[in-house]
Design an enzyme around this catalytic site. Structure first.
Site, PDB file in Angstrom:
ATOM      1  N   LYS A   1      -2.397  -1.449  -4.978  1.00 21.80           N
ATOM      2  CA  LYS A   1      -1.899  -2.412  -5.974  1.00 21.80           C
ATOM      3  C   LYS A   1      -2.270  -3.845  -5.594  1.00 21.80           C
ATOM      4  O   LYS A   1      -2.036  -4.283  -4.454  1.00 21.80           O
ATOM      5  CB  LYS A   1      -0.378  -2.266  -6.105  1.00 21.80           C
ATOM      6  CG  LYS A   1       0.263  -2.978  -7.275  1.00 21.80           C
ATOM      7  CD  LYS A   1       1.719  -2.497  -7.401  1.00 21.80           C
ATOM      8  CE  LYS A   1       2.453  -3.126  -8.576  1.00 21.80           C
ATOM      9  NZ  LYS A   1       3.819  -2.571  -8.711  1.00 21.80           N
TER      10      LYS A   1
ATOM     11  N   ASN B   1       6.776   1.688 -13.094  1.00 19.34           N
ATOM     12  CA  ASN B   1       8.251   1.779 -13.003  1.00 19.34           C
ATOM     13  C   ASN B   1       8.752   0.426 -13.471  1.00 19.34           C
ATOM     14  O   ASN B   1       8.680  -0.563 -12.729  1.00 19.34           O
ATOM     15  CB  ASN B   1       8.718   1.944 -11.556  1.00 19.34           C
ATOM     16  CG  ASN B   1       8.537   3.338 -10.981  1.00 19.34           C
ATOM     17  OD1 ASN B   1       9.474   4.121 -10.912  1.00 19.34           O
ATOM     18  ND2 ASN B   1       7.325   3.636 -10.545  1.00 19.34           N
TER      19      ASN B   1
ATOM     20  N   ASN C   1       1.019   0.077  -1.903  1.00 19.94           N
ATOM     21  CA  ASN C   1       1.431   0.802  -3.099  1.00 19.94           C
ATOM     22  C   ASN C   1       0.130   1.332  -3.719  1.00 19.94           C
ATOM     23  O   ASN C   1      -0.665   0.568  -4.265  1.00 19.94           O
ATOM     24  CB  ASN C   1       2.170  -0.153  -4.040  1.00 19.94           C
ATOM     25  CG  ASN C   1       2.770   0.561  -5.244  1.00 19.94           C
ATOM     26  OD1 ASN C   1       2.389   1.676  -5.566  1.00 19.94           O
ATOM     27  ND2 ASN C   1       3.706  -0.106  -5.905  1.00 19.94           N
TER      28      ASN C   1
ATOM     29  N   CYS D   1       1.302  -0.558 -12.435  1.00 18.09           N
ATOM     30  CA  CYS D   1       2.457  -1.248 -13.020  1.00 18.09           C
ATOM     31  C   CYS D   1       2.227  -2.729 -13.331  1.00 18.09           C
ATOM     32  O   CYS D   1       1.658  -3.059 -14.337  1.00 18.09           O
ATOM     33  CB  CYS D   1       3.692  -1.047 -12.155  1.00 18.09           C
ATOM     34  SG  CYS D   1       5.193  -1.491 -13.084  1.00 18.09           S
TER      35      CYS D   1
ATOM     36  N   GLU E   1       9.068  -5.304  -3.621  1.00 14.12           N
ATOM     37  CA  GLU E   1       7.679  -4.889  -3.349  1.00 14.12           C
ATOM     38  C   GLU E   1       6.993  -5.861  -2.393  1.00 14.12           C
ATOM     39  O   GLU E   1       6.153  -5.467  -1.598  1.00 14.12           O
ATOM     40  CB  GLU E   1       6.894  -4.777  -4.654  1.00 14.12           C
ATOM     41  CG  GLU E   1       7.288  -3.559  -5.466  1.00 14.12           C
ATOM     42  CD  GLU E   1       6.267  -3.232  -6.516  1.00 14.12           C
ATOM     43  OE1 GLU E   1       5.102  -2.978  -6.179  1.00 14.12           O
ATOM     44  OE2 GLU E   1       6.638  -3.246  -7.710  1.00 14.12           O
TER      45      GLU E   1
ATOM     46  N   GLU F   1       3.377   5.552 -11.145  1.00 12.73           N
ATOM     47  CA  GLU F   1       3.452   4.799  -9.876  1.00 12.73           C
ATOM     48  C   GLU F   1       4.531   5.423  -8.979  1.00 12.73           C
ATOM     49  O   GLU F   1       5.575   5.845  -9.473  1.00 12.73           O
ATOM     50  CB  GLU F   1       3.860   3.349 -10.199  1.00 12.73           C
ATOM     51  CG  GLU F   1       4.133   2.474  -9.000  1.00 12.73           C
ATOM     52  CD  GLU F   1       4.775   1.119  -9.384  1.00 12.73           C
ATOM     53  OE1 GLU F   1       5.586   1.058 -10.332  1.00 12.73           O
ATOM     54  OE2 GLU F   1       4.454   0.121  -8.721  1.00 12.73           O
TER      55      GLU F   1
HETATM   56  N1  CDV Z   1       6.794  -1.694 -10.506  1.00  6.71           N
HETATM   57  C1  CDV Z   1       6.508  -2.900 -11.054  1.00  6.71           C
HETATM   58  O1  CDV Z   1       5.475  -3.485 -10.772  1.00  6.71           O
HETATM   59  N2  CDV Z   1       7.434  -3.396 -11.942  1.00  6.71           N
HETATM   60  C2  CDV Z   1       7.261  -4.702 -12.557  1.00  6.71           C
HETATM   61  C3  CDV Z   1       8.501  -5.464 -12.920  1.00  6.71           C
HETATM   62  C4  CDV Z   1       9.720  -5.147 -12.351  1.00  6.71           C
HETATM   63  C5  CDV Z   1       8.244  -6.943 -12.902  1.00  6.71           C
HETATM   64  C6  CDV Z   1       6.519  -4.615 -13.867  1.00  6.71           C
HETATM   65  O2  CDV Z   1       5.665  -5.483 -14.086  1.00  6.71           O
HETATM   66  O3  CDV Z   1       6.841  -3.778 -14.699  1.00  6.71           O
END
Ligand code: CDV
Length: 305
Positions: free
Chosen positions: A127, A197, A110, A172, A146, A47
């Protein structure tokens, strides 16, 4: 005819705030070349692969924020990656912050794309599940903005026929939601590409910090098994601008078994031969959707209330 995709999860180590895109792209090309030398068909990057994970900082200046975004893809910074992959005949995917001009309005997403072996973008995913918060919360050790910098995808999930199979993408936080995998599986996806991430410290529930690696693999493995699909989870890992990001990039078989996993928190390739026909081990058996699913009683799943 077998449908084996030799797949490389290309984990990236930390990216500094002032690291130019050219430096990151050079690191990505080095991983791509190494994967190609090992016979990879597909290389999956994380990501927001081109920059540091900027939602950790509160910013108000639009120009400062937009400097982390791409207005076209490919662009001057990423063209060397597209060209090298095409020369090597390798498909790839990566995430980036996208500014899209739609109906005369600028939208911030994203985003992640799949590029086929001929260098064509064959799938673009934005996303769906944006975590975090929209306003500055100074009590946190670092921000997760975000919800401030991105809009959620208006179009949702997609699955694309490419590389002799059907591939889908998620980003993510999406990987924690069972709906992500099921929606894509129902669209025919045999492999999910998921970059992430994930900070080790989760400010709203620090008592779960020690579970971050477990929850990561739990989500990837459960999604793979309950939908009979390959799942490629790819981290941006390591200590990035003082923020500790988990690694654990993994290739998960349709049985839910991890077949390859990262050993470091830096730039690293995790490679496995993914036989897409193995999806049938699960989808023709315990999770045979046509035989056993009961959508008529799942009415709450798409209802708002
Ligand atoms: N980049 C993300 O989406 N990170 C989220 C965290 C920080 C809640 C994740 O679900 O890993």
């Amino acid at each position: 005819m077998t449908r084996i995709l030799r797949t490389a999860a290309a984990q990236l180590g930390p990216i500094a705030r002032d690291e130019p895109r050219a430096g990151v792209v050079a690191r990505m090309i080095a991983l791509l070349e190494s994967a190609a030398a090992q016979g990879a068909d597909l290389v999956v990057f994380p990501e927001l692969a081109l920059t540091t994970f900027f939602p950790r900082w509160f910013m108000e200046d639009a120009a400062e924020i937009d400097a982390f975004f791409e207005t076209e893809m490919p662009n001057a910074a990423t063209m060397p990656l597209f060209q090298r992959a095409k020369e090597l005949g390798v498909a790839f995917s990566f995430g980036y912050a996208e500014i899209a001009l739609e109906g005369g309005t600028r939208h911030h997403y994203n985003t992640a794309i799949i590029v086929d072996k001929a260098g064509q973008i064959v799938n673009r995913y934005r996303k769906v599940h944006l975590p975090g918060h929209p306003e500055h919360e100074p009590w946190r050790a670092f921000q997760h903005l975000e919800k401030r910098y991105f809009e959620p995808s208006p179009e949702g999930f997609s699955a694309v026929e490419t590389l002799g199979g059907v591939l889908a993408q998620a980003i993510c936080n999406d990987r924690r939601w069972p709906e992500t995998y099921r929606e894509c599986a129902l669209r025919g996806a045999e492999m999910m590409l998921i970059g992430y991430n994930t900070p080790r410290h989760y400010p709203p529930a620090p008592e779960h910090d020690h579970l971050q690696d477990f929850h990561n693999h739990l989500s990837l493995q459960a999604g793979a098994y309950a939908n009979g699909m390959w799942v490629i989870g790819v981290a941006k890992a390591g200590v990035e601008e003082g923020c500790d990001l988990i690694g654990g990039s993994a290739i998960v078989a349709p049985t839910g078994e991890i077949v390859a996993v990262a050993q470091t928190l830096g730039d690293e390739l995790v490679i496995a031969d993914c036989d897409l026909d193995r999806c049938a081990e699960i989808r023709s058996n315990i999770f045979d959707f046509a035989k056993h699913r009961r959508p008529e009683v799942y009415t709450r799943l798409t209802a708002r209330d």
